[in-house]
Design an enzyme around this catalytic site. Structure first.
Site, PDB file in Angstrom:
ATOM      1  N   ASN A   1       0.848  18.939  -6.131  1.00 59.03           N
ATOM      2  CA  ASN A   1       0.114  17.647  -5.944  1.00 59.03           C
ATOM      3  C   ASN A   1       0.642  16.666  -4.979  1.00 59.03           C
ATOM      4  O   ASN A   1       1.538  15.865  -5.209  1.00 59.03           O
ATOM      5  CB  ASN A   1      -0.110  16.891  -7.235  1.00 59.03           C
ATOM      6  CG  ASN A   1      -0.948  15.453  -7.030  1.00 59.03           C
ATOM      7  OD1 ASN A   1      -1.686  15.232  -6.028  1.00 59.03           O
ATOM      8  ND2 ASN A   1      -0.761  14.655  -8.124  1.00 59.03           N
ATOM      9  N   TRP A   2       0.083  16.530  -3.670  1.00 63.08           N
ATOM     10  CA  TRP A   2       0.756  15.873  -2.584  1.00 63.08           C
ATOM     11  C   TRP A   2       0.292  14.497  -2.694  1.00 63.08           C
ATOM     12  O   TRP A   2       1.190  13.764  -1.993  1.00 63.08           O
ATOM     13  CB  TRP A   2      -0.006  16.361  -1.171  1.00 63.08           C
ATOM     14  CG  TRP A   2       0.405  17.676  -0.877  1.00 63.08           C
ATOM     15  CD1 TRP A   2       1.386  18.674  -1.501  1.00 63.08           C
ATOM     16  CD2 TRP A   2       0.136  18.447   0.374  1.00 63.08           C
ATOM     17  NE1 TRP A   2       1.387  19.792  -0.638  1.00 63.08           N
ATOM     18  CE2 TRP A   2       0.653  19.626   0.268  1.00 63.08           C
ATOM     19  CE3 TRP A   2      -0.847  18.016   1.273  1.00 63.08           C
ATOM     20  CZ2 TRP A   2       0.695  20.626   1.605  1.00 63.08           C
ATOM     21  CZ3 TRP A   2      -1.093  18.931   2.485  1.00 63.08           C
ATOM     22  CH2 TRP A   2      -0.492  20.403   2.597  1.00 63.08           C
ATOM     23  N   LYS A   3      -0.602  14.028  -3.655  1.00 67.57           N
ATOM     24  CA  LYS A   3      -1.019  12.669  -3.676  1.00 67.57           C
ATOM     25  C   LYS A   3      -1.442  12.330  -2.292  1.00 67.57           C
ATOM     26  O   LYS A   3      -2.001  13.030  -1.559  1.00 67.57           O
ATOM     27  CB  LYS A   3       0.089  11.756  -4.295  1.00 67.57           C
ATOM     28  CG  LYS A   3       0.632  12.615  -5.546  1.00 67.57           C
ATOM     29  CD  LYS A   3       1.565  11.562  -6.435  1.00 67.57           C
ATOM     30  CE  LYS A   3       1.896  12.458  -7.519  1.00 67.57           C
ATOM     31  NZ  LYS A   3       2.964  11.846  -8.617  1.00 67.57           N
TER      32      LYS A   3
ATOM     33  N   HIS B   1      -5.502  12.099 -13.632  1.00 60.51           N
ATOM     34  CA  HIS B   1      -4.101  11.867 -13.325  1.00 60.51           C
ATOM     35  C   HIS B   1      -3.590  10.699 -13.766  1.00 60.51           C
ATOM     36  O   HIS B   1      -4.417   9.682 -13.702  1.00 60.51           O
ATOM     37  CB  HIS B   1      -3.723  12.284 -11.876  1.00 60.51           C
ATOM     38  CG  HIS B   1      -2.307  12.327 -11.461  1.00 60.51           C
ATOM     39  ND1 HIS B   1      -1.462  11.281 -11.290  1.00 60.51           N
ATOM     40  CD2 HIS B   1      -1.607  13.316 -11.432  1.00 60.51           C
ATOM     41  CE1 HIS B   1      -0.445  11.455 -11.233  1.00 60.51           C
ATOM     42  NE2 HIS B   1      -0.293  12.682 -11.133  1.00 60.51           N
TER      43      HIS B   1
ATOM     44  N   GLU C   1      -1.967   8.476 -12.295  1.00 58.78           N
ATOM     45  CA  GLU C   1      -2.189   7.338 -11.208  1.00 58.78           C
ATOM     46  C   GLU C   1      -3.662   7.005 -11.242  1.00 58.78           C
ATOM     47  O   GLU C   1      -4.116   5.869 -10.932  1.00 58.78           O
ATOM     48  CB  GLU C   1      -1.814   7.819 -10.125  1.00 58.78           C
ATOM     49  CG  GLU C   1      -0.241   7.959  -9.855  1.00 58.78           C
ATOM     50  CD  GLU C   1       0.415   8.926  -9.123  1.00 58.78           C
ATOM     51  OE1 GLU C   1      -0.239   9.458  -8.223  1.00 58.78           O
ATOM     52  OE2 GLU C   1       1.585   9.203  -9.443  1.00 58.78           O
TER      53      GLU C   1
ATOM     54  N   GLU D   1       1.972  15.441 -18.418  1.00 56.14           N
ATOM     55  CA  GLU D   1       2.596  14.538 -17.412  1.00 56.14           C
ATOM     56  C   GLU D   1       3.142  13.169 -18.289  1.00 56.14           C
ATOM     57  O   GLU D   1       2.387  12.150 -18.289  1.00 56.14           O
ATOM     58  CB  GLU D   1       1.912  14.333 -16.275  1.00 56.14           C
ATOM     59  CG  GLU D   1       1.726  15.530 -15.424  1.00 56.14           C
ATOM     60  CD  GLU D   1       1.325  15.352 -13.880  1.00 56.14           C
ATOM     61  OE1 GLU D   1       2.248  16.026 -13.241  1.00 56.14           O
ATOM     62  OE2 GLU D   1       0.565  14.333 -13.447  1.00 56.14           O
TER      63      GLU D   1
ATOM     64  N   GLY E   1       7.515  10.559 -10.790  1.00 56.27           N
ATOM     65  CA  GLY E   1       8.019   9.896  -9.758  1.00 56.27           C
ATOM     66  C   GLY E   1       9.311   9.045  -9.878  1.00 56.27           C
ATOM     67  O   GLY E   1       9.917   8.385  -9.036  1.00 56.27           O
TER      68      GLY E   1
ATOM     69  N   SER F   1       8.818  14.751 -12.446  1.00 52.95           N
ATOM     70  CA  SER F   1      10.076  14.844 -11.580  1.00 52.95           C
ATOM     71  C   SER F   1      10.793  16.309 -11.792  1.00 52.95           C
ATOM     72  O   SER F   1      11.918  16.410 -11.807  1.00 52.95           O
ATOM     73  CB  SER F   1      11.083  13.899 -12.379  1.00 52.95           C
ATOM     74  OG  SER F   1      10.648  12.480 -12.092  1.00 52.95           O
TER      75      SER F   1
ATOM     76  N   GLY G   1       4.873  16.898  -7.801  1.00 49.28           N
ATOM     77  CA  GLY G   1       4.504  15.803  -6.926  1.00 49.28           C
ATOM     78  C   GLY G   1       5.612  15.907  -5.817  1.00 49.28           C
ATOM     79  O   GLY G   1       5.421  16.431  -4.784  1.00 49.28           O
ATOM     80  N   GLY G   2       6.505  14.872  -5.891  1.00 53.45           N
ATOM     81  CA  GLY G   2       7.487  14.538  -4.660  1.00 53.45           C
ATOM     82  C   GLY G   2       7.922  15.829  -4.282  1.00 53.45           C
ATOM     83  O   GLY G   2       8.070  16.178  -2.964  1.00 53.45           O
TER      84      GLY G   2
HETATM   85  P1  13P Z   1       6.696  13.915  -9.254  1.00 53.80           P
HETATM   86  O1  13P Z   1       6.887  15.210  -9.425  1.00 53.80           O
HETATM   87  O2  13P Z   1       6.665  13.347  -8.066  1.00 53.80           O
HETATM   88  O3  13P Z   1       7.317  13.092 -10.394  1.00 53.80           O
HETATM   89  O4  13P Z   1       4.904  13.715  -9.751  1.00 53.80           O
HETATM   90  C1  13P Z   1       4.596  14.270 -10.565  1.00 53.80           C
HETATM   91  C2  13P Z   1       3.145  14.276 -10.644  1.00 53.80           C
HETATM   92  O5  13P Z   1       2.436  13.242 -10.789  1.00 53.80           O
HETATM   93  C3  13P Z   1       2.147  15.651 -10.272  1.00 53.80           C
HETATM   94  O6  13P Z   1       0.902  15.517 -10.719  1.00 53.80           O
END
Ligand code: 13P
Length: 257
Positions: free
Chosen positions: A11-13, A99, A101, A171, A177, A217, A238-239
């Site tokens: 998930n690149w956001k 999600h 966010e 999550e 994050g 994470s 994510g990251g």
């Molecule tokens: P991180 O891997 O950056 O913690 O993000 C997780 C996430 O929200 C994936 O959708």
């Protein structure tokens, strides 16, 4: 024996321009070519503007493409929005819904999440339904009820639950994050709660075949410890997914990719 093979989803956001996306795809393909073991199932959810670049750059690689969000309606006067039908036509095979966010920064509620999941299924794409408790909810012992409620509402509008293909992602909000990955017992417990709830609302068969990913994470450094946790069917990353080599290392920690 689990009927569920692991799935690793990037998930690149709101990261990576279309040009950066092309470079990422080339790096991923190079890594896949070097792989000395069977290619794991991979998915990537880029920003919409990079979708077509990614589709072309990953053609024939077996990596599935998805989106990070969709609107609940099929079309209409919703300036700035994109429907699940449009995503399906643009070769998306899955879409993230709910999600954290979207829920917390954009005020999406449980009902909208449910309507979006139903819209995805109607359009023929798999909803990847994200759920997770906030830190204060965990501290107050509310994790089971939060997860159960989120899942209940997310599935409320799906008419034929027994035949719908879906994936869940657990999550925990406090692990996203932050570098604070949940520990094995927390993950195992949350996944068991979700699986139990799935049996209750969707039946044994759907519960048996529905993958539950962990997200929060995840890195190449901790993936090897997280992967064997009971009930974990892959990761939503994510990251660490912003670098193609790190993403691939999460999926196959022992490979030199
Ligand atoms: P991180 O891997 O950056 O913690 O993000 C997780 C996430 O929200 C994936 O959708």
């Amino acid at each position: 024996v689990s009927a569920r093979s692991p799935w690793y989803v990037a998930n690149w956001k709101m990261n990576l321009t279309p040009s950066a996306a092309r470079v990422w795809c080339e790096a991923l393909r190079a890594g896949l070519d070097r792989l000395q073991e069977p290619v794991p199932e991979l998915g990537v959810a880029p920003p919409l503007i990079a979708l077509d670049t990614v589709r072309q750059a990953l053609r024939g690689s077996g990596v599935v493409i998805g989106a990070q969000n969709c609107h609940a309606e099929a079309s209409g006067a919703f300036t700035g929005e994109v429907s699940a039908e449009m995503l399906a036509d643009a070769a998306c095979r899955f879409v993230l819904v709910g999600h954290s966010e979207r829920r917390h920064l954009f005020g999406e509620n449980d009902e909208e999440v449910g309507r979006k999941a139903a819209a995805a299924v109607r359009a023929g794409i798999e909803p990847l339904i994200c759920v997770g408790e906030k830190e204060e909810q965990r501290e107050a012992g509310q994790t089971p009820e939060v997860l159960s409620r989120q899942l209940d509402r997310a599935l409320e509008y799906l008419l034929d639950l027994r035949s719908a293909d879906l994936t869940l992602a657990y999550e925990p909000v406090w692990a996203i994050g932050t570098g604070r990955v949940a520990d094995a017992s927390q993950i195992e417990e949350a996944h068991a709660i979700l699986r139990g709830k799935l049996v209750e609302i969707a039946g044994e068969k759907t519960a048996r075949t529905t993958r539950i990913l962990y997200g929060g994470s995840v890195t190449p450094q901790n993936a090897e410890k997280l992967a064997p946790i009971e009930g974990v069917d892959g990761f939503l990353i994510g990251g660490a997914s912003l670098d193609a080599a790190r993403f691939l290392q999460v999926a196959c920690p022992r490979a030199r990719c």
